[in-house]
Structures are given as structure tokens and as C-alpha cells.
Motif scaffolding. Structure first.
Motif: not given
Length: 395
Positions: A57-61, A219-220
Motif C-alpha cells: 500500500a505504501h510502496l512505489v509502483h 520501497d518499490s
């Protein structure tokens, strides 16, 4: 009651026992996984691609090509070769990245290497050497190259047969020795790929949402479609880094198209077989060994019965019965399916009643009613024979 009457009653009992049928196995609701596992015309679960897992939910796509096109990242256990101009022994040599992901070089201390491209590690090594006045600021004076890519530990979870931590790209000792003895300008470890990690986790299950596999790194994250492994084409198959996380969602239904060997499924399955038949009293006599219990992924129950020597033989024992013991991987419930062996052989709708074998399934064969009757008569004869003989001697 004389012996003749007793014998008649026991023979009648044996006849009734020989005509008995095997009770139909009972299964809890929702235990069946495949359409072929049920005789009733009941609807099974429909396929639906689930939403994104909450952990991202809080990661970068990012696009899948970002991971596929990025340079390989250094991991613990990788072997790097440092070459410093004008130096032969002090700094020049091979170094192995430690378990904590750090590279230890004399006079430089520890350098974080894991999760970074070799080029980035080389730049830091060069900067530290120049800052310490150990080398001159000359182009090409410091070279760092990867000579061995070791296996990496990644997490695979969701709709795979063996979720958990796996070592992707782990090499045998002899293969590693060959790589070290014959170094080249770089190393490619095909086992460090996404598809290899999925196979190491037992392969994706038939209920997997293969069009939406999540690869999480730092983080992605990227959403990767692995369906070209079944339909053709070139799927995105990025190289993995230590600590990567692979999430395979479940579509909630059985998809027969995914039950075959591929780059993201297991090449074969191990099935347990039992054939304690009347003509053969042990599995060894039935020629059931390790080779006969290993099947290509996608093998069906009838093929497993042939491997267990449950098909064919005398006409008296042809009408055999068999059960398949399996487990629904979605609900975790076990299921037992009973089938007539000759029914599978001779019925035109056999494909609708012939389940696919899953890893760890078990098949057991039962003798025909005729052989059951023969056994019952034999038991009665063994019991009454001595009594009749003794009674005759008394007379």
C-alpha cells in the motif's frame, strides 16, 4: 446345529461379503479443488484477479521493465575481483561479499556492496583509494568485476506449493569451483531469476493469478505477468536480489491450463502409490518403486493407476476400484475421490472424471468384488477345514 448347516451359513456370509461395495468417501463442503474431483454437477469457484496485497500500500509502483532492465545487484556470497594498477598483491585479488552484505578490503574497511550494482561499488572503492592516497586519480586505475554470482535468499508467498524462504540460484560445490578456477569477465547465474525462484517454491498452483505476480524490492514493487510461460512469448523475468519478496495472489479457482511443466511450474510431482492386490501381496511385487511414483506435472489419475499396475490383468480382477487422496491448497482441506478403474478406461466421458495429480497426492487400489469373494471363500475354508476334518475322524 450340525456342521453342514454351519458351513452353509458361513458360505452365504462369504457370498454376501464378496458382493459388498466400497462405501463412497465423504468430503467436507469446499474440499474439492478440481471439476474432475466431483461426480455431481455442482458449480465450482469462479476465477477473479484479486486486488493488490495490503503490504504494498505504501510502496512505489514501477514498471516490470525497470527491474528486468536494471543491472544485476551484488548479493551476499558473490565473489568480486579487484584490480589496482601498479599493485600485484596488496589490494589486487578476489573478495567475497560477507553475509551482512559488506565487502572488506585492506586499508579501506567495510564497504556496503549487497543490493548495489558492481559499478556503484567500484566507484566507492576508487574514491576511497584516492582519498587515502593509495592510488592516483588515473582513469582505469581501479577495476572491480564480478567473477561469481552466488545464490540469493528471497521470500515466495501466496499461491505456490511450497511458500517460504528459498535460495534462488544456489550452485553445487563443483560448479562453484569451476567458476572460480576459470574466471571470466562477469558471471550470469540463471537461477537468480524470478521464474527460478517460483520453481524453487514448488511452482505456482493451478489457482494462481499468473497475470499479476508481485515482485517487491526495497520501497518499490512491480506487477509481472507470467502467463507467457504457458501461452508463448517472452515474459519479464528479472534477476533477483537478496531480500526480494515475491507474492503470488490466488484467483480462487482451478485453472487446468496451468497444470503442465513450464518455467514457473514444477517439472514433475511425486505421488504415493499403493497396490496391495490379491495376485500381488506387496508394493514390491507390484513393481512400485521411486521411478514409478514420479510423474510429469499434468499427469492424471488414470495414468497413475497404470503406473501402479492397477489397470489390466485377469478378467476376474478387472473391475477394480481406486481412491485418490488429495488436498485443496486453497482451503487446506483433504479430499478422497473414489473411481471405478474400468469406468475410467471405458467411459467416453473419462476426461470429466479423471483428476489431475497434485504434488503429494496418494492413490490406493482395491481388488474387484470377484477377488474379494475368492478371499472370503478362502478364509472360510481355512477356518472350517480343520474342524470338518476333525469331525470326520471322530465318526
Amino acid at each position: 446345529m450340525n456342521s453342514r448347516t454351519t458351513l452353509s451359513m458361513l458360505l452365504c456370509t462369504a457370498l454376501l461379503g464378496g458382493c459388498a461395495t466400497m462405501p463412497t468417501p465423504a468430503n467436507l463442503p469446499g474440499a474439492r479443488f478440481q471439476r474432475e474431483q466431483q461426480l455431481e454437477n455442482q458449480p465450482l469457484a469462479t476465477c477473479a484477479v484479486p486486488g493488490a496485497p495490503g503490504v504494498i500500500a505504501h510502496l512505489v509502483h514501477v514498471d516490470a521493465n525497470v527491474f528486468s532492465g536494471s543491472p544485476d545487484l551484488v548479493g551476499p556470497g558473490d565473489r568480486l575481483k579487484l584490480a589496482v594498477a601498479g599493485d600485484a598483491e596488496t589490494l589486487t585479488g578476489s573478495y567475497v561479499v560477507a553475509a551482512n552484505g559488506r565487502l572488506t578490503i585492506p586499508f579501506l574497511g567495510e564497504i556496503v556492496a549487497a543490493g548495489r550494482p558492481v559499478s556503484a561499488v567500484e566507484r566507492e572503492v576508487r574514491q576511497r583509494l584516492i582519498a587515502g592516497a593509495l592510488v592516483r586519480d588515473v582513469a582505469g586505475g581501479v577495476k572491480l568485476a564480478q567473477v561469481e554470482a552466488a545464490g540469493v535468499q528471497v521470500s515466495v508467498e501466496g499461491a505456490v506449493f511450497e511458500p517460504g524462504l528459498v535460495r534462488a540460484g544456489e550452485r553445487a560445490a563443483d560448479a562453484r569451483a569451476t567458476t572460480v578456477d576459470h574466471p571470466a569477465g562477469g558471471d550470469f547465474n540463471s537461477g537468480r531469476s524470478l521464474s527460478a525462484a517460483l520453481r524453487a517454491a514448488g511452482g505456482i498452483r493451478p489457482d494462481a493469478a499468473a497475470q499479476a505476480v508481485y515482485l517487491v524490492r526495497g520501497d518499490s514493487y512491480a506487477v509481472i505477468d507470467v502467463t507467457p510461460a504457458f501461452t508463448g512469448g517472452v515474459p519479464a523475468d528479472p534477476q533477483l536480489a537478496a531480500g526480494d519478496r515475491i507474492i503470488v495472489p490466488s484467483a480462487g479457482c482451478f485453472q487446468a491450463d496451468y497444470v503442465r511443466p513450464s518455467s514457473v511450474t514444477a517439472p514433475g510431482v511425486r505421488v504415493y502409490l499403493s497396490n496391495l492386490s490379491r495376485p500381488a501381496s506387496s508394493n514390491s511385487a507390484s513393481a512400485i518403486n521411486r521411478d514409478s511414483t514420479s510423474f510429469p506435472y499434468g499427469t492424471r489419475m488414470l495414468q497413475g493407476l497404470v503406473s501402479a499396475n492397477c489397470v489390466g490383468g485377469s478378467a476376474m480382477n478387472a473391475g477394480r476400484k481406486a481412491v485418490l487422496i488429495s488436498r485443496n491448497p486453497v482451503t487446506g482441506r483433504s479430499v478422497v475421490i473414489a473411481r471405478s478403474v474400468e469406468g475410467l478406461v471405458r467411459s467416453s466421458d473419462r476426461d470429466d472424471l479423471n483428476p489431475m495429480l497434485m504434488p503429494g497426492d496418494a492413490i490406493a487400489c482395491y481388488d474387484s468384488d470377484a477377488m474379494t469373494f475368492v478371499d472370503a471363500v478362502g478364509v472360510v475354508g481355512n477356518l472350517l477345514g480343520p474342524a470338518v476334518l476333525v469331525n470326520g475322524l471322530k465318526k
